[in-house]
Design a protein around this motif. Structure first.
Motif, PDB file in Angstrom:
ATOM      1  N   ASP A  50      58.584  33.303  41.542  1.00  0.00           N
ATOM      2  CA  ASP A  50      59.405  32.858  42.671  1.00  0.00           C
ATOM      3  C   ASP A  50      60.642  32.476  41.908  1.00  0.00           C
ATOM      4  N   PHE A  51      61.727  33.228  42.138  1.00  0.00           N
ATOM      5  CA  PHE A  51      63.071  32.881  41.379  1.00  0.00           C
ATOM      6  C   PHE A  51      63.949  32.140  42.498  1.00  0.00           C
ATOM      7  N   GLY A  52      64.200  30.905  41.972  1.00  0.00           N
ATOM      8  CA  GLY A  52      64.883  29.976  42.936  1.00  0.00           C
ATOM      9  C   GLY A  52      63.965  29.187  43.758  1.00  0.00           C
ATOM     10  N   CYS A  53      63.002  28.817  43.298  1.00  0.00           N
ATOM     11  CA  CYS A  53      61.670  28.275  43.865  1.00  0.00           C
ATOM     12  C   CYS A  53      61.647  26.744  44.160  1.00  0.00           C
ATOM     13  N   ALA A  54      63.026  26.219  43.973  1.00  0.00           N
ATOM     14  CA  ALA A  54      63.397  24.604  44.348  1.00  0.00           C
ATOM     15  C   ALA A  54      62.175  23.839  43.731  1.00  0.00           C
ATOM     16  N   LEU A  55      61.627  22.972  44.667  1.00  0.00           N
ATOM     17  CA  LEU A  55      60.520  22.170  44.010  1.00  0.00           C
ATOM     18  C   LEU A  55      59.187  22.815  44.133  1.00  0.00           C
ATOM     19  N   GLY A  56      59.106  24.003  44.275  1.00  0.00           N
ATOM     20  CA  GLY A  56      57.813  24.765  44.408  1.00  0.00           C
ATOM     21  C   GLY A  56      56.917  24.663  45.533  1.00  0.00           C
ATOM     22  N   ASP A  57      57.542  24.315  46.664  1.00  0.00           N
ATOM     23  CA  ASP A  57      56.804  24.213  47.825  1.00  0.00           C
ATOM     24  C   ASP A  57      56.247  25.397  48.370  1.00  0.00           C
ATOM     25  N   ALA A  58      56.693  26.740  48.121  1.00  0.00           N
ATOM     26  CA  ALA A  58      56.092  28.087  48.443  1.00  0.00           C
ATOM     27  C   ALA A  58      54.810  28.298  47.581  1.00  0.00           C
ATOM     28  N   THR A  59      54.600  27.512  46.469  1.00  0.00           N
ATOM     29  CA  THR A  59      53.641  28.003  45.476  1.00  0.00           C
ATOM     30  C   THR A  59      52.034  27.933  46.338  1.00  0.00           C
ATOM     31  N   PRO A  60      51.815  26.842  47.046  1.00  0.00           N
ATOM     32  CA  PRO A  60      50.540  27.158  47.674  1.00  0.00           C
ATOM     33  C   PRO A  60      50.209  28.413  48.745  1.00  0.00           C
ATOM     34  N   ILE A  61      51.469  28.658  49.182  1.00  0.00           N
ATOM     35  CA  ILE A  61      51.397  29.656  50.407  1.00  0.00           C
ATOM     36  C   ILE A  61      51.176  31.034  49.524  1.00  0.00           C
ATOM     37  N   TYR A  62      51.801  31.158  48.469  1.00  0.00           N
ATOM     38  CA  TYR A  62      51.732  32.403  47.600  1.00  0.00           C
ATOM     39  C   TYR A  62      50.242  32.639  47.060  1.00  0.00           C
ATOM     40  N   HIS A  63      49.486  31.335  46.559  1.00  0.00           N
ATOM     41  CA  HIS A  63      48.332  31.209  46.057  1.00  0.00           C
ATOM     42  C   HIS A  63      47.530  31.624  47.089  1.00  0.00           C
ATOM     43  N   SER A  64      47.500  31.144  48.438  1.00  0.00           N
ATOM     44  CA  SER A  64      46.610  31.543  49.354  1.00  0.00           C
ATOM     45  C   SER A  64      46.537  32.901  49.748  1.00  0.00           C
ATOM     46  N   LYS A  65      47.818  33.736  49.560  1.00  0.00           N
ATOM     47  CA  LYS A  65      47.923  35.067  49.906  1.00  0.00           C
ATOM     48  C   LYS A  65      47.234  35.924  48.936  1.00  0.00           C
ATOM     49  N   PHE A  66      47.626  35.573  47.592  1.00  0.00           N
ATOM     50  CA  PHE A  66      47.259  36.250  46.479  1.00  0.00           C
ATOM     51  C   PHE A  66      46.589  35.011  45.498  1.00  0.00           C
ATOM     52  N   PRO A  67      45.331  34.870  45.712  1.00  0.00           N
ATOM     53  CA  PRO A  67      44.611  33.964  44.774  1.00  0.00           C
ATOM     54  C   PRO A  67      44.397  34.385  43.326  1.00  0.00           C
ATOM     55  N   ASN A  68      44.221  35.702  43.111  1.00  0.00           N
ATOM     56  CA  ASN A  68      44.131  36.078  41.713  1.00  0.00           C
ATOM     57  C   ASN A  68      45.247  36.157  40.860  1.00  0.00           C
ATOM     58  N   ALA A  69      46.474  36.147  41.421  1.00  0.00           N
ATOM     59  CA  ALA A  69      47.855  36.358  40.925  1.00  0.00           C
ATOM     60  C   ALA A  69      48.131  35.471  40.148  1.00  0.00           C
ATOM     61  N   SER A  70      48.968  35.558  38.932  1.00  0.00           N
ATOM     62  CA  SER A  70      49.633  34.594  38.150  1.00  0.00           C
ATOM     63  C   SER A  70      50.915  34.194  38.599  1.00  0.00           C
ATOM     64  N   LEU A  71      51.053  32.846  39.233  1.00  0.00           N
ATOM     65  CA  LEU A  71      52.298  32.438  39.702  1.00  0.00           C
ATOM     66  C   LEU A  71      53.122  31.729  38.713  1.00  0.00           C
ATOM     67  N   SER A  72      54.518  32.047  38.752  1.00  0.00           N
ATOM     68  CA  SER A  72      55.532  31.397  38.206  1.00  0.00           C
ATOM     69  C   SER A  72      56.537  31.185  38.917  1.00  0.00           C
ATOM     70  N   GLY A  73      57.263  29.842  38.820  1.00  0.00           N
ATOM     71  CA  GLY A  73      58.468  29.679  39.266  1.00  0.00           C
ATOM     72  C   GLY A  73      59.521  29.199  38.761  1.00  0.00           C
ATOM     73  N   PHE A  74      60.775  29.536  39.005  1.00  0.00           N
ATOM     74  CA  PHE A  74      61.917  29.291  38.182  1.00  0.00           C
ATOM     75  C   PHE A  74      63.346  29.013  39.105  1.00  0.00           C
ATOM     76  N   ASP A  75      64.001  27.885  38.602  1.00  0.00           N
ATOM     77  CA  ASP A  75      64.963  27.245  39.455  1.00  0.00           C
ATOM     78  C   ASP A  75      66.025  26.694  38.358  1.00  0.00           C
ATOM     79  N   LEU A  76      67.063  26.950  38.695  1.00  0.00           N
ATOM     80  CA  LEU A  76      68.206  26.446  37.570  1.00  0.00           C
ATOM     81  C   LEU A  76      68.202  24.906  37.533  1.00  0.00           C
ATOM     82  N   SER A  77      68.051  24.404  38.790  1.00  0.00           N
ATOM     83  CA  SER A  77      68.032  22.932  38.817  1.00  0.00           C
ATOM     84  C   SER A  77      66.776  22.112  38.605  1.00  0.00           C
TER      85      SER A  77
END
Length: 77
Positions: A50-77
């Motif tokens: 998740d590039f430009g993930c802000a504070l990571g608030d999308a992570t739970p949504i991505y995890h619920s849709k793809f529970p076996n995936a490895s999730l990473s977030g990156f944001d410049l701030s």
């Protein structure tokens, strides 16, 4: 016109209350729209960035849709 595409702007915005629930909700709505368009199986075992993930608030949504995936977030701030 205010220029918002700068590291200084976003770092300031995330530190204040101006992000708050509004920013979180916007991020979550964006993630829900994304997962409805992603054509991979729920049992996907790869990596999702998740590039430009802000504070990571999308992570739970991505995890619920793809529970076996490895999730990473990156944001410049």
């Amino acid at each position: 016109m205010k220029i918002i595409n700068t590291k200084k702007y976003w770092e300031s915005r995330f530190k204040t209350q101006s992000w708050g629930k509004r920013g979180m909700k916007q991020t979550q709505e964006y993630a829900l729209a994304n997962v409805s368009q992603i054509n991979i199986n729920k049992d996907f075992h790869g990596s999702i960035l998740d590039f430009g993930c802000a504070l990571g608030d999308a992570t739970p949504i991505y995890h619920s849709k793809f529970p076996n995936a490895s999730l990473s977030g990156f944001d410049l701030s």
